[in-house]
Design an enzyme around this catalytic site. Structure first.
Site, mmCIF file in Angstrom:
data_model
loop_
_atom_site.group_PDB
_atom_site.id
_atom_site.type_symbol
_atom_site.label_atom_id
_atom_site.label_comp_id
_atom_site.label_asym_id
_atom_site.label_seq_id
_atom_site.Cartn_x
_atom_site.Cartn_y
_atom_site.Cartn_z
ATOM 1 N N VAL A 191 1.238 -0.956 0.088
ATOM 2 C CA VAL A 191 -0.143 0.063 -0.206
ATOM 3 C C VAL A 191 0.475 1.346 0.229
ATOM 4 O O VAL A 191 1.848 1.471 0.841
ATOM 5 C CB VAL A 191 -0.601 0.025 1.734
ATOM 6 N N TYR A 217 -0.669 -8.498 10.774
ATOM 7 C CA TYR A 217 -0.713 -9.540 10.470
ATOM 8 C C TYR A 217 -1.329 -10.732 11.580
ATOM 9 O O TYR A 217 -2.159 -11.328 11.279
ATOM 10 C CB TYR A 217 0.206 -10.449 9.337
#
Length: 169
Positions: A98, A142
């Site tokens: 991103v 994560y």
């Protein structure tokens, strides 16, 4: 965290190859591996969109308002592997990126969620990826989503001359 409802996650098309390569190069800079990028538009077109595609890409586009420009802000490149123990395919995330200017808005999470949806639709038994050990922010992100590090597995790689040598034995 600021989120914007005008974000689309869409499958990439062959016309997106230059954008995909740009994202790959930006990711490589972030990972301190820019010197390793040898991908070309031709290679990406062949292997992502050719007669026998080896991987797929989804792209994140973002708009601040309905009247503003729609900008590409991230991508995920993935492919299928197979678990013999599960007897089912898996989904493997090779790269996720991103644009730094758009981080913290939930776009990475949105890409990961879309891949989870794809994995479920395709009857995958698991969805996995690797992360560099020094990348603590990504590891923590994560794990906050429920991903569990698989410390008992060690990745082995054969490439370059070693690959050539092994193939010619």
């Amino acid at each position: 965290m600021t989120t914007y409802p005008l974000t689309d996650i869409v499958p990439a098309t062959v016309s997106d190859v230059p954008l995909i390569l740009d994202f790959i190069k930006q990711l490589a800079v972030y990972e301190k591996l820019a010197h390793e990028v040898v991908a070309t538009p031709e290679l990406l077109e062949q292997h992502l969109f050719g007669a026998s595609p080896k991987a797929e890409v989804i792209l994140a586009y973002h708009q601040k308002t309905a009247d503003s420009e729609r900008l590409p802000v991230g991508f995920a490149l993935f492919f299928h592997n197979f678990s013999t123990f599960l007897g089912r395919p898996g989904l493997y995330l090779e790269d996720l990126f991103v644009d730094p200017a758009y981080r913290g808005m939930g776009l990475g999470k949105k890409l990961l969620q879309q891949l989870a949806v794809i994995a479920k639709e395709r009857d995958c038994g698991r969805y996995e990826w690797v992360v560099l050990d020094w990348n603590k922010p990504s590891r923590e992100f994560y794990e906050s989503l429920g991903a569990k590090p698989q410390g008992e597995w060690i990745i082995h790689r054969v490439e370059g001359k070693s690959l050539d040598d092994l193939a010619s034995m």
